[in-house]
Write a protein that holds these residues in place. Structure first.
Motif, mmCIF file in Angstrom:
data_model
loop_
_atom_site.group_PDB
_atom_site.id
_atom_site.type_symbol
_atom_site.label_atom_id
_atom_site.label_comp_id
_atom_site.label_asym_id
_atom_site.label_seq_id
_atom_site.Cartn_x
_atom_site.Cartn_y
_atom_site.Cartn_z
ATOM 1 N N VAL A 71 -0.384 9.181 -15.786
ATOM 2 C CA VAL A 71 -0.790 7.770 -15.687
ATOM 3 C C VAL A 71 -0.217 7.149 -14.413
ATOM 4 C CG1 VAL A 71 -0.460 5.484 -16.723
ATOM 5 C CG2 VAL A 71 -1.145 7.408 -18.159
ATOM 6 N N GLU A 72 1.063 7.403 -14.136
ATOM 7 C CA GLU A 72 1.698 6.844 -12.936
ATOM 8 C C GLU A 72 1.059 7.395 -11.667
ATOM 9 O OE1 GLU A 72 3.855 4.287 -12.850
ATOM 10 O OE2 GLU A 72 3.630 4.261 -15.041
ATOM 11 N N LEU A 73 0.792 8.690 -11.647
ATOM 12 C CA LEU A 73 0.135 9.294 -10.484
ATOM 13 C C LEU A 73 -1.263 8.714 -10.282
ATOM 14 C CD1 LEU A 73 1.249 13.000 -10.914
ATOM 15 C CD2 LEU A 73 2.021 11.386 -9.163
ATOM 16 N N GLN A 74 -1.976 8.492 -11.368
ATOM 17 C CA GLN A 74 -3.320 7.915 -11.278
ATOM 18 C C GLN A 74 -3.254 6.500 -10.715
ATOM 19 O OE1 GLN A 74 -6.295 9.665 -11.977
ATOM 20 N NE2 GLN A 74 -7.110 7.928 -10.838
ATOM 21 N N LYS A 75 -2.244 5.727 -11.132
ATOM 22 C CA LYS A 75 -2.081 4.373 -10.588
ATOM 23 C C LYS A 75 -1.914 4.423 -9.071
ATOM 24 C CE LYS A 75 0.409 2.316 -14.510
ATOM 25 N NZ LYS A 75 1.725 1.760 -14.899
ATOM 26 N N GLY A 76 -1.086 5.367 -8.611
ATOM 27 C CA GLY A 76 -0.877 5.504 -7.165
ATOM 28 C C GLY A 76 -2.154 5.898 -6.449
ATOM 29 N N TYR A 77 -2.862 6.852 -7.006
ATOM 30 C CA TYR A 77 -4.114 7.297 -6.412
ATOM 31 C C TYR A 77 -5.123 6.147 -6.352
ATOM 32 C CZ TYR A 77 -8.390 9.926 -5.611
ATOM 33 O OH TYR A 77 -9.588 10.388 -5.098
ATOM 34 N N ASP A 78 -5.241 5.401 -7.455
ATOM 35 C CA ASP A 78 -6.176 4.268 -7.501
ATOM 36 C C ASP A 78 -5.818 3.210 -6.465
ATOM 37 O OD1 ASP A 78 -7.502 5.558 -9.565
ATOM 38 O OD2 ASP A 78 -6.593 4.318 -11.156
ATOM 39 N N SER A 79 -4.505 2.963 -6.278
ATOM 40 C CA SER A 79 -4.063 1.987 -5.274
ATOM 41 C C SER A 79 -4.471 2.421 -3.875
ATOM 42 C CB SER A 79 -2.549 1.807 -5.332
ATOM 43 O OG SER A 79 -2.173 1.147 -6.501
ATOM 44 N N ILE A 80 -4.290 3.703 -3.582
ATOM 45 C CA ILE A 80 -4.669 4.221 -2.266
ATOM 46 C C ILE A 80 -6.177 4.088 -2.063
ATOM 47 C CG2 ILE A 80 -4.856 6.325 -0.858
ATOM 48 C CD1 ILE A 80 -2.151 7.168 -2.161
ATOM 49 N N GLN A 81 -6.941 4.440 -3.083
ATOM 50 C CA GLN A 81 -8.408 4.340 -2.997
ATOM 51 C C GLN A 81 -8.838 2.892 -2.781
ATOM 52 O OE1 GLN A 81 -9.254 7.213 -2.221
ATOM 53 N NE2 GLN A 81 -10.715 7.835 -3.765
ATOM 54 N N ALA A 82 -8.089 1.953 -3.323
ATOM 55 C CA ALA A 82 -8.428 0.536 -3.178
ATOM 56 C C ALA A 82 -7.889 -0.054 -1.871
ATOM 57 C CB ALA A 82 -7.871 -0.249 -4.367
ATOM 58 N N GLY A 83 -7.224 0.788 -1.060
ATOM 59 C CA GLY A 83 -6.715 0.313 0.226
ATOM 60 C C GLY A 83 -5.378 -0.393 0.128
ATOM 61 N N LYS A 84 -4.755 -0.302 -1.017
ATOM 62 C CA LYS A 84 -3.446 -0.946 -1.198
ATOM 63 C C LYS A 84 -2.355 0.032 -0.768
ATOM 64 C CE LYS A 84 -5.030 -3.645 -5.131
ATOM 65 N NZ LYS A 84 -4.879 -3.866 -6.572
ATOM 66 N N VAL A 85 -2.065 0.041 0.520
ATOM 67 C CA VAL A 85 -1.057 0.943 1.062
ATOM 68 C C VAL A 85 0.039 0.122 1.736
ATOM 69 C CG1 VAL A 85 -2.640 2.876 1.343
ATOM 70 C CG2 VAL A 85 -2.383 1.233 3.187
ATOM 71 N N HIS A 86 1.238 0.693 1.819
ATOM 72 C CA HIS A 86 2.389 0.014 2.415
ATOM 73 C C HIS A 86 3.094 0.952 3.377
ATOM 74 C CE1 HIS A 86 2.057 -3.195 -0.563
ATOM 75 N NE2 HIS A 86 1.917 -2.261 -1.489
ATOM 76 N N SER A 87 3.671 0.376 4.416
ATOM 77 C CA SER A 87 4.463 1.170 5.354
ATOM 78 C C SER A 87 5.799 1.523 4.696
ATOM 79 C CB SER A 87 4.731 0.361 6.632
ATOM 80 O OG SER A 87 5.616 -0.707 6.351
ATOM 81 N N VAL A 88 6.494 2.468 5.288
ATOM 82 C CA VAL A 88 7.809 2.854 4.782
ATOM 83 C C VAL A 88 8.740 1.644 4.785
ATOM 84 C CG1 VAL A 88 9.841 4.275 5.245
ATOM 85 C CG2 VAL A 88 7.567 5.261 5.463
ATOM 86 N N ARG A 89 8.686 0.851 5.823
ATOM 87 C CA ARG A 89 9.529 -0.348 5.927
ATOM 88 C C ARG A 89 9.232 -1.322 4.772
ATOM 89 N NH1 ARG A 89 9.807 -2.547 11.502
ATOM 90 N NH2 ARG A 89 11.654 -1.248 11.557
ATOM 91 N N GLU A 90 7.948 -1.512 4.481
ATOM 92 C CA GLU A 90 7.572 -2.405 3.378
ATOM 93 C C GLU A 90 8.077 -1.868 2.041
ATOM 94 O OE1 GLU A 90 3.351 -4.364 4.834
ATOM 95 O OE2 GLU A 90 3.358 -2.259 4.228
ATOM 96 N N VAL A 91 7.955 -0.572 1.844
ATOM 97 C CA VAL A 91 8.436 0.027 0.592
ATOM 98 C C VAL A 91 9.946 -0.136 0.482
ATOM 99 C CG1 VAL A 91 8.689 2.185 -0.698
ATOM 100 C CG2 VAL A 91 6.504 1.639 0.389
ATOM 101 N N ASP A 92 10.671 0.109 1.573
ATOM 102 C CA ASP A 92 12.125 -0.088 1.560
ATOM 103 C C ASP A 92 12.485 -1.524 1.185
ATOM 104 O OD1 ASP A 92 12.798 2.507 2.174
ATOM 105 O OD2 ASP A 92 13.098 2.128 4.324
ATOM 106 N N GLU A 93 11.796 -2.488 1.767
ATOM 107 C CA GLU A 93 12.055 -3.898 1.466
ATOM 108 C C GLU A 93 11.769 -4.217 0.004
ATOM 109 O OE1 GLU A 93 9.717 -6.030 4.332
ATOM 110 O OE2 GLU A 93 11.058 -5.497 5.990
ATOM 111 N N MET A 94 10.674 -3.672 -0.532
ATOM 112 C CA MET A 94 10.336 -3.910 -1.943
ATOM 113 C C MET A 94 11.386 -3.294 -2.863
ATOM 114 S SD MET A 94 6.174 -3.591 -2.215
ATOM 115 C CE MET A 94 5.961 -2.149 -1.196
#
Length: 101
Positions: A71-94
């Motif tokens: 389920v978690e992997l599917q959420k990530g895949y769906d986010s990527i398909q929807a164009g919801k991507v973040h840079s490494v810097r953004e992920v670190d900040e989050m």
């Protein structure tokens, strides 16, 4: 120090020892630290650091069943398909903001 008052606090002995070791390395006594904390509270009229609950629990792979992991992997895949991507810097900040890491 001229006039002083005493503050008593009960604290976990292991935590106390760990923190006092760090304070010693910094050249700060526990009394000095409490004095600094009280001065900052007076100055800012607030607790001088953020106190909050984490936004959520960080998931560990060891804690997930195969179905939960999928389920978690599917959420990530769906986010990527929807164009919801973040840079490494953004992920670190989050991660810092949401989990303190």
């Amino acid at each position: 120090m001229a006039n002083t008052a005493t503050v008593y606090a009960r604290i976990d002995p292991e935590l106390k020892a760990d923190v006092e070791n760090i304070l010693s390395q910094l050249g700060v006594t526990p009394s000095s630290l409490v004095q600094m904390l009280y001065k900052q509270i007076k100055l800012t009229r607030s607790i001088p650091f953020g106190i909050k609950l984490p936004a959520g629990k960080v998931l560990s792979l060891d804690e997930l069943s195969t179905e939960e992991l999928n389920v978690e992997l599917q959420k990530g895949y769906d986010s990527i398909q929807a164009g919801k991507v973040h840079s490494v810097r953004e992920v670190d900040e989050m991660m810092k903001r949401d989990y303190g890491i």
